[in-house]
Motif scaffolding. Structure first.
Motif, PDB file in Angstrom:
ATOM      1  N   GLU A 110      79.069 -93.318 -10.466  1.00 53.63           N
ATOM      2  CA  GLU A 110      78.550 -93.698 -11.781  1.00 53.63           C
ATOM      3  C   GLU A 110      77.062 -94.029 -11.689  1.00 53.63           C
ATOM      4  O   GLU A 110      76.267 -93.642 -12.554  1.00 53.63           O
ATOM      5  CB  GLU A 110      79.335 -94.889 -12.338  1.00 53.63           C
ATOM      6  N   ALA A 111      76.669 -94.725 -10.638  1.00 51.49           N
ATOM      7  CA  ALA A 111      75.244 -95.042 -10.444  1.00 51.49           C
ATOM      8  C   ALA A 111      74.444 -93.761 -10.224  1.00 51.49           C
ATOM      9  O   ALA A 111      73.372 -93.573 -10.819  1.00 51.49           O
ATOM     10  CB  ALA A 111      75.080 -95.987  -9.261  1.00 51.49           C
ATOM     11  N   ALA A 112      74.953 -92.875  -9.376  1.00 49.89           N
ATOM     12  CA  ALA A 112      74.236 -91.626  -9.086  1.00 49.89           C
ATOM     13  C   ALA A 112      74.085 -90.773 -10.342  1.00 49.89           C
ATOM     14  O   ALA A 112      73.076 -90.077 -10.510  1.00 49.89           O
ATOM     15  CB  ALA A 112      74.967 -90.846  -7.986  1.00 49.89           C
ATOM     16  N   LEU A 113      75.061 -90.843 -11.254  1.00 47.17           N
ATOM     17  CA  LEU A 113      74.963 -90.097 -12.519  1.00 47.17           C
ATOM     18  C   LEU A 113      73.791 -90.593 -13.356  1.00 47.17           C
ATOM     19  O   LEU A 113      73.301 -89.888 -14.240  1.00 47.17           O
ATOM     20  CB  LEU A 113      76.270 -90.227 -13.317  1.00 47.17           C
ATOM     21  N   HIS A 114      73.352 -91.822 -13.090  1.00 42.76           N
ATOM     22  CA  HIS A 114      72.197 -92.383 -13.804  1.00 42.76           C
ATOM     23  C   HIS A 114      70.975 -92.433 -12.896  1.00 42.76           C
ATOM     24  O   HIS A 114      70.059 -93.233 -13.119  1.00 42.76           O
ATOM     25  CB  HIS A 114      72.557 -93.768 -14.355  1.00 42.76           C
ATOM     26  N   ASP A 115      70.991 -91.581 -11.866  1.00 51.30           N
ATOM     27  CA  ASP A 115      69.848 -91.410 -10.957  1.00 51.30           C
ATOM     28  C   ASP A 115      69.482 -92.678 -10.200  1.00 51.30           C
ATOM     29  O   ASP A 115      68.309 -92.926  -9.903  1.00 51.30           O
ATOM     30  CB  ASP A 115      68.627 -90.866 -11.717  1.00 51.30           C
ATOM     31  N   ILE A 116      70.480 -93.472  -9.903  1.00 50.45           N
ATOM     32  CA  ILE A 116      70.255 -94.659  -9.084  1.00 50.45           C
ATOM     33  C   ILE A 116      70.917 -94.415  -7.723  1.00 50.45           C
ATOM     34  O   ILE A 116      72.089 -94.012  -7.668  1.00 50.45           O
ATOM     35  CB  ILE A 116      70.838 -95.917  -9.763  1.00 50.45           C
ATOM     36  N   PRO A 117      70.164 -94.613  -6.636  1.00 48.24           N
ATOM     37  CA  PRO A 117      70.745 -94.401  -5.305  1.00 48.24           C
ATOM     38  C   PRO A 117      72.007 -95.251  -5.114  1.00 48.24           C
ATOM     39  O   PRO A 117      72.053 -96.402  -5.567  1.00 48.24           O
ATOM     40  CB  PRO A 117      69.632 -94.857  -4.350  1.00 48.24           C
ATOM     41  N   ALA A 118      72.996 -94.678  -4.452  1.00 52.22           N
ATOM     42  CA  ALA A 118      74.290 -95.361  -4.407  1.00 52.22           C
ATOM     43  C   ALA A 118      74.997 -95.150  -3.077  1.00 52.22           C
ATOM     44  O   ALA A 118      74.919 -94.082  -2.476  1.00 52.22           O
ATOM     45  CB  ALA A 118      75.177 -94.857  -5.546  1.00 52.22           C
ATOM     46  N   ILE A 119      75.670 -96.201  -2.675  1.00 52.94           N
ATOM     47  CA  ILE A 119      76.453 -96.183  -1.444  1.00 52.94           C
ATOM     48  C   ILE A 119      77.854 -96.698  -1.765  1.00 52.94           C
ATOM     49  O   ILE A 119      77.999 -97.721  -2.438  1.00 52.94           O
ATOM     50  CB  ILE A 119      75.808 -97.078  -0.361  1.00 52.94           C
ATOM     51  N   ALA A 120      78.864 -95.982  -1.281  1.00 55.79           N
ATOM     52  CA  ALA A 120      80.240 -96.489  -1.321  1.00 55.79           C
ATOM     53  C   ALA A 120      80.621 -96.840   0.110  1.00 55.79           C
ATOM     54  O   ALA A 120      80.320 -96.075   1.034  1.00 55.79           O
ATOM     55  CB  ALA A 120      81.185 -95.426  -1.873  1.00 55.79           C
ATOM     56  N   VAL A 121      81.256 -97.976   0.301  1.00 54.55           N
ATOM     57  CA  VAL A 121      81.593 -98.388   1.667  1.00 54.55           C
ATOM     58  C   VAL A 121      83.033 -98.912   1.717  1.00 54.55           C
ATOM     59  O   VAL A 121      83.459 -99.678   0.855  1.00 54.55           O
ATOM     60  CB  VAL A 121      80.579 -99.429   2.218  1.00 54.55           C
ATOM     61  N   SER A 122      83.746 -98.434   2.716  1.00 48.84           N
ATOM     62  CA  SER A 122      85.169 -98.736   2.852  1.00 48.84           C
ATOM     63  C   SER A 122      85.478 -99.007   4.315  1.00 48.84           C
ATOM     64  O   SER A 122      84.791 -98.504   5.212  1.00 48.84           O
ATOM     65  CB  SER A 122      86.019 -97.550   2.391  1.00 48.84           C
ATOM     66  N   MET A 123      86.541 -99.757   4.533  1.00 48.16           N
ATOM     67  CA  MET A 123      86.914-100.091   5.904  1.00 48.16           C
ATOM     68  C   MET A 123      88.428-100.077   6.030  1.00 48.16           C
ATOM     69  O   MET A 123      89.136-100.531   5.121  1.00 48.16           O
ATOM     70  CB  MET A 123      86.376-101.480   6.233  1.00 48.16           C
ATOM     71  N   GLY A 124      88.903 -99.564   7.157  1.00 46.35           N
ATOM     72  CA  GLY A 124      90.336 -99.631   7.413  1.00 46.35           C
ATOM     73  C   GLY A 124      90.788-101.078   7.307  1.00 46.35           C
ATOM     74  O   GLY A 124      90.089-101.984   7.766  1.00 46.35           O
ATOM     75  N   TYR A 125      91.944-101.289   6.677  1.00 47.37           N
ATOM     76  CA  TYR A 125      92.363-102.652   6.375  1.00 47.37           C
ATOM     77  C   TYR A 125      93.632-103.002   7.131  1.00 47.37           C
ATOM     78  O   TYR A 125      94.504-102.158   7.322  1.00 47.37           O
ATOM     79  CB  TYR A 125      92.612-102.789   4.862  1.00 47.37           C
ATOM     80  N   GLY A 126      93.694-104.232   7.594  1.00 45.50           N
ATOM     81  CA  GLY A 126      94.885-104.706   8.275  1.00 45.50           C
ATOM     82  C   GLY A 126      94.620-106.084   8.833  1.00 45.50           C
ATOM     83  O   GLY A 126      93.503-106.606   8.712  1.00 45.50           O
ATOM     84  N   PRO A 127      95.649-106.681   9.451  1.00 43.68           N
ATOM     85  CA  PRO A 127      95.474-108.025  10.011  1.00 43.68           C
ATOM     86  C   PRO A 127      94.311-108.061  11.002  1.00 43.68           C
ATOM     87  O   PRO A 127      94.167-107.149  11.820  1.00 43.68           O
ATOM     88  CB  PRO A 127      96.806-108.281  10.722  1.00 43.68           C
ATOM     89  N   GLY A 128      93.466-109.068  10.889  1.00 40.96           N
ATOM     90  CA  GLY A 128      92.339-109.215  11.802  1.00 40.96           C
ATOM     91  C   GLY A 128      91.105-108.431  11.388  1.00 40.96           C
ATOM     92  O   GLY A 128      90.144-108.334  12.151  1.00 40.96           O
TER      93      GLY A 128
END
Ligand code: MN
Length: 255
Positions: A110-128
């Motif tokens: 959505e940000a990139a559609l408005h010409d704003i630099p954008a980062i999506a960040v995700s991490m494997g999830y679990g205990p610890g």
């Protein structure tokens, strides 16, 4: 620098607060995030219901909508125009075809559609799980992006190995520049019956083991490495476009 954060796990998610703390030395951080979990809502945009906004702290807003709604409101109403939008840190990977379902990635798109630099960040999830390495990689990317301007309409999709894929022999600061891979899930429809005798369904199974080609995002995280994939918003299949003029459509003329 004004930095707008969102996520799809909700305004109270741990990944979001770790990210906000880590990026705070780079500029002024604003948070506009869903008031509840909105994972797997893709690029849904609320057009038929009002959006309610609750200011939970200075510069922090909880919205009764999706990540795409949040970024739109953040850019055009609630915050100073952001120089950067970061969506995450998602509790779980967004690899390969996940990008079409992910609310986290949609917030960045959505940000990139408005010409704003954008980062999506995700991490494997679990205990610890420790979101620190993901926040640190984003911090380094933001600093590097200040001297390497990305073309408009670019999203960086970042994934970090979670507890199940971290390897003791792989340093936490090692990562790969990658392309999108594949993420396969077991195809599953669970049919049940409600107390009034009506059938209802749960769709979607757990991730399925896959041979990850080297160079892909899935290969990186499954090897214990961080992954940074540049995405473009142009979904045109240029190779196919160049072959389509050989098609003859009865009654129509391609100009
Ligand atoms: Mn999520």
């Amino acid at each position: 620098m004004n930095i707008l954060l969102t996520n799809d796990d909700g305004v109270r998610a741990d990944g979001l607060s770790v990210l906000a703390s880590r990026l705070s030395d780079l500029g002024t951080v604003y948070v506009v995030a869903p008031d509840r979990e909105r994972s797997c809502t893709g690029h849904a945009f609320t057009m038929h219901d009002p959006l309610r906004v609750d200011r939970v702290a200075p510069g922090w807003y909880a919205v009764s909508g999706t990540p795409a709604d949040c970024v739109y409101l953040g850019i055009f109403e609630l915050c100073p125009t952001p120089d950067l939008v970061v969506s995450g840190i998602n509790h779980g990977y967004n690899l390969g075809s996940d990008v079409f379902y992910s609310g986290t990635v949609a917030g960045a798109v959505e940000a990139a559609l408005h010409d704003i630099p954008a980062i999506a960040v995700s991490m494997g999830y679990g205990p610890g799980v420790d979101f620190g390495p993901a926040a640190a990689l984003v911090h380094a990317l933001v600093r590097a992006a200040q001297s390497h301007r990305l073309p408009e309409g670019t999203v960086l999709n970042v994934n970090l190995p979670g507890p199940a894929h971290v390897r003791p022999e792989v340093p936490r600061h090692h990562f790969m520049w990658t392309r999108l891979g594949q993420r396969d899930y077991h195809k599953r429809v669970d049919s049940r019956t409600d107390p009034r005798g009506v059938t209802y369904y749960w769709i979607g199974g757990p991730p399925q083991a896959n041979d990850d080609p080297p160079g892909t995002d899935a290969f990186a995280v499954h090897s214990g490495l961080g992954s940074v994939t540049p995405l473009t918003l142009d979904l045109t299949h240029h190779d196919v476009l160049s072959t389509l003029p050989t098609w003859q459509l009865t009654g129509f003329t391609a100009i």
